[in-house]
Design a protein around this motif. Structure first.
Motif, PDB file in Angstrom:
ATOM      1  N   TYR A 122      47.607  32.631  50.620  1.00  0.00           N
ATOM      2  CA  TYR A 122      47.825  33.695  49.641  1.00  0.00           C
ATOM      3  C   TYR A 122      48.215  33.098  48.299  1.00  0.00           C
ATOM      4  N   ILE A 123      47.999  33.882  47.241  1.00  0.00           N
ATOM      5  CA  ILE A 123      48.326  33.442  45.890  1.00  0.00           C
ATOM      6  C   ILE A 123      48.896  34.628  45.113  1.00  0.00           C
ATOM      7  N   VAL A 124      49.865  34.341  44.250  1.00  0.00           N
ATOM      8  CA  VAL A 124      50.419  35.369  43.376  1.00  0.00           C
ATOM      9  C   VAL A 124      49.548  35.433  42.124  1.00  0.00           C
ATOM     10  N   LYS A 125      49.083  36.629  41.802  1.00  0.00           N
ATOM     11  CA  LYS A 125      48.220  36.842  40.638  1.00  0.00           C
ATOM     12  C   LYS A 125      48.815  37.941  39.773  1.00  0.00           C
ATOM     13  N   GLY A 126      48.302  38.096  38.574  1.00  0.00           N
ATOM     14  CA  GLY A 126      48.794  39.158  37.722  1.00  0.00           C
ATOM     15  C   GLY A 126      48.078  39.232  36.395  1.00  0.00           C
ATOM     16  N   GLU A 127      48.567  40.144  35.560  1.00  0.00           N
ATOM     17  CA  GLU A 127      48.070  40.336  34.202  1.00  0.00           C
ATOM     18  C   GLU A 127      49.285  40.526  33.298  1.00  0.00           C
ATOM     19  N   LEU A 128      49.271  39.876  32.174  1.00  0.00           N
ATOM     20  CA  LEU A 128      50.322  40.058  31.176  1.00  0.00           C
ATOM     21  C   LEU A 128      49.693  40.627  29.924  1.00  0.00           C
ATOM     22  N   LYS A 129      50.103  41.851  29.583  1.00  0.00           N
ATOM     23  CA  LYS A 129      49.574  42.489  28.384  1.00  0.00           C
ATOM     24  C   LYS A 129      50.584  43.502  27.861  1.00  0.00           C
ATOM     25  N   LYS A 130      50.447  43.822  26.612  1.00  0.00           N
ATOM     26  CA  LYS A 130      51.397  44.700  25.943  1.00  0.00           C
ATOM     27  C   LYS A 130      51.465  46.076  26.606  1.00  0.00           C
ATOM     28  N   ALA A 131      50.333  46.596  26.997  1.00  0.00           N
ATOM     29  CA  ALA A 131      50.281  47.934  27.593  1.00  0.00           C
ATOM     30  C   ALA A 131      50.328  47.858  29.119  1.00  0.00           C
ATOM     31  N   GLY A 132      51.371  47.270  29.678  1.00  0.00           N
ATOM     32  CA  GLY A 132      51.564  47.284  31.129  1.00  0.00           C
ATOM     33  C   GLY A 132      51.154  46.014  31.836  1.00  0.00           C
ATOM     34  N   SER A 133      52.093  45.122  32.023  1.00  0.00           N
ATOM     35  CA  SER A 133      51.855  43.900  32.792  1.00  0.00           C
ATOM     36  C   SER A 133      52.011  44.215  34.282  1.00  0.00           C
ATOM     37  N   SER A 134      51.392  43.405  35.135  1.00  0.00           N
ATOM     38  CA  SER A 134      51.506  43.622  36.579  1.00  0.00           C
ATOM     39  C   SER A 134      51.393  42.297  37.322  1.00  0.00           C
ATOM     40  N   VAL A 135      51.897  42.299  38.564  1.00  0.00           N
ATOM     41  CA  VAL A 135      51.866  41.111  39.410  1.00  0.00           C
ATOM     42  C   VAL A 135      51.723  41.562  40.864  1.00  0.00           C
ATOM     43  N   TRP A 136      51.003  40.757  41.699  1.00  0.00           N
ATOM     44  CA  TRP A 136      50.735  41.116  43.085  1.00  0.00           C
ATOM     45  C   TRP A 136      50.384  39.853  43.866  1.00  0.00           C
ATOM     46  N   ILE A 137      50.171  40.014  45.172  1.00  0.00           N
ATOM     47  CA  ILE A 137      49.736  38.908  46.034  1.00  0.00           C
ATOM     48  C   ILE A 137      48.328  39.209  46.524  1.00  0.00           C
ATOM     49  N   GLU A 138      47.475  38.173  46.500  1.00  0.00           N
ATOM     50  CA  GLU A 138      46.095  38.273  46.991  1.00  0.00           C
ATOM     51  C   GLU A 138      45.852  37.263  48.105  1.00  0.00           C
ATOM     52  N   ASP A 139      44.889  37.575  48.970  1.00  0.00           N
ATOM     53  CA  ASP A 139      44.364  36.599  49.917  1.00  0.00           C
ATOM     54  C   ASP A 139      43.542  35.612  49.082  1.00  0.00           C
ATOM     55  N   ARG A 140      43.873  34.340  49.151  1.00  0.00           N
ATOM     56  CA  ARG A 140      43.226  33.349  48.280  1.00  0.00           C
ATOM     57  C   ARG A 140      41.730  33.224  48.541  1.00  0.00           C
ATOM     58  N   GLU A 141      41.309  33.320  49.792  1.00  0.00           N
ATOM     59  CA  GLU A 141      39.888  33.135  50.102  1.00  0.00           C
ATOM     60  C   GLU A 141      39.041  34.358  49.766  1.00  0.00           C
ATOM     61  N   THR A 142      39.559  35.565  50.024  1.00  0.00           N
ATOM     62  CA  THR A 142      38.749  36.770  49.836  1.00  0.00           C
ATOM     63  C   THR A 142      38.999  37.473  48.509  1.00  0.00           C
ATOM     64  N   GLY A 143      40.143  37.189  47.867  1.00  0.00           N
ATOM     65  CA  GLY A 143      40.504  37.887  46.636  1.00  0.00           C
ATOM     66  C   GLY A 143      41.040  39.283  46.882  1.00  0.00           C
ATOM     67  N   ARG A 144      41.213  39.669  48.156  1.00  0.00           N
ATOM     68  CA  ARG A 144      41.711  41.005  48.508  1.00  0.00           C
ATOM     69  C   ARG A 144      43.195  41.103  48.161  1.00  0.00           C
ATOM     70  N   VAL A 145      43.578  42.149  47.438  1.00  0.00           N
ATOM     71  CA  VAL A 145      44.978  42.402  47.114  1.00  0.00           C
ATOM     72  C   VAL A 145      45.680  42.857  48.387  1.00  0.00           C
ATOM     73  N   VAL A 146      46.789  42.199  48.752  1.00  0.00           N
ATOM     74  CA  VAL A 146      47.457  42.464  50.034  1.00  0.00           C
ATOM     75  C   VAL A 146      48.856  43.076  49.864  1.00  0.00           C
ATOM     76  N   THR A 147      49.296  43.309  48.634  1.00  0.00           N
ATOM     77  CA  THR A 147      50.572  43.978  48.386  1.00  0.00           C
ATOM     78  C   THR A 147      50.373  45.042  47.324  1.00  0.00           C
ATOM     79  N   GLU A 148      51.389  45.867  47.170  1.00  0.00           N
ATOM     80  CA  GLU A 148      51.374  46.769  46.035  1.00  0.00           C
ATOM     81  C   GLU A 148      51.459  45.947  44.765  1.00  0.00           C
ATOM     82  N   LYS A 149      51.015  46.516  43.658  1.00  0.00           N
ATOM     83  CA  LYS A 149      51.153  45.842  42.362  1.00  0.00           C
ATOM     84  C   LYS A 149      52.482  46.262  41.745  1.00  0.00           C
ATOM     85  N   VAL A 150      53.245  45.292  41.272  1.00  0.00           N
ATOM     86  CA  VAL A 150      54.449  45.578  40.497  1.00  0.00           C
ATOM     87  C   VAL A 150      53.972  45.773  39.071  1.00  0.00           C
TER      88      VAL A 150
END
Length: 119
Positions: free
Chosen positions: A88-116
């Motif tokens: 698994y890998i922690v991924k996210g987006e940082l931007k002025k209008a709503g940043s977010s962070v989540w965990i994905e399955d590294r091989e499939t890219g499937r998001v496996v948690t809710e997004k903060v």
């Protein structure tokens, strides 16, 4: 630089890419030494604290970025149920209008948690 990391498991802080990179960059001025921290976790339900942030080597650069409105961060806790043998890998987006962070399955890219999601 944008950095996404797991910073705690079940309420306990853990070594992570943000703190490890900060330590590795200490005393190097504006040079950032990025440390990608990995760890094994048991295949059981857990609560993971996630962090998404801009990170700089020099504190004055962070202060200037915050003053300019270009420094974003988001942090929160998600439920996580890892499966044995998966990566698994922690991924996210940082931007002025709503940043977010989540965990994905590294091989499939499937998001496996809710997004903060930040403000």
């Amino acid at each position: 630089m944008q950095l996404f990391a797991a910073t705690g498991i079940d309420g306990r802080p853990i070594a992570n890419a943000s703190s490890d990179s900060h330590s590795a960059s200490w005393g190097q001025g504006y040079a950032m030494s990025v440390v990608l921290t990995t760890r094994r976790v048991p295949a059981r339900a857990m609560r993971i604290k996630l962090l998404g942030t801009h990170q700089t080597a020099a504190p004055i650069h962070e202060i200037a970025s915050r003053a300019a409105g270009t420094f974003f961060s988001v942090e929160g806790v998600v439920d996580f149920q890892p499966e044995g043998g998966r990566h698994y890998i922690v991924k996210g987006e940082l931007k002025k209008a709503g940043s977010s962070v989540w965990i994905e399955d590294r091989e499939t890219g499937r998001v496996v948690t809710e997004k903060v999601v930040g403000k």
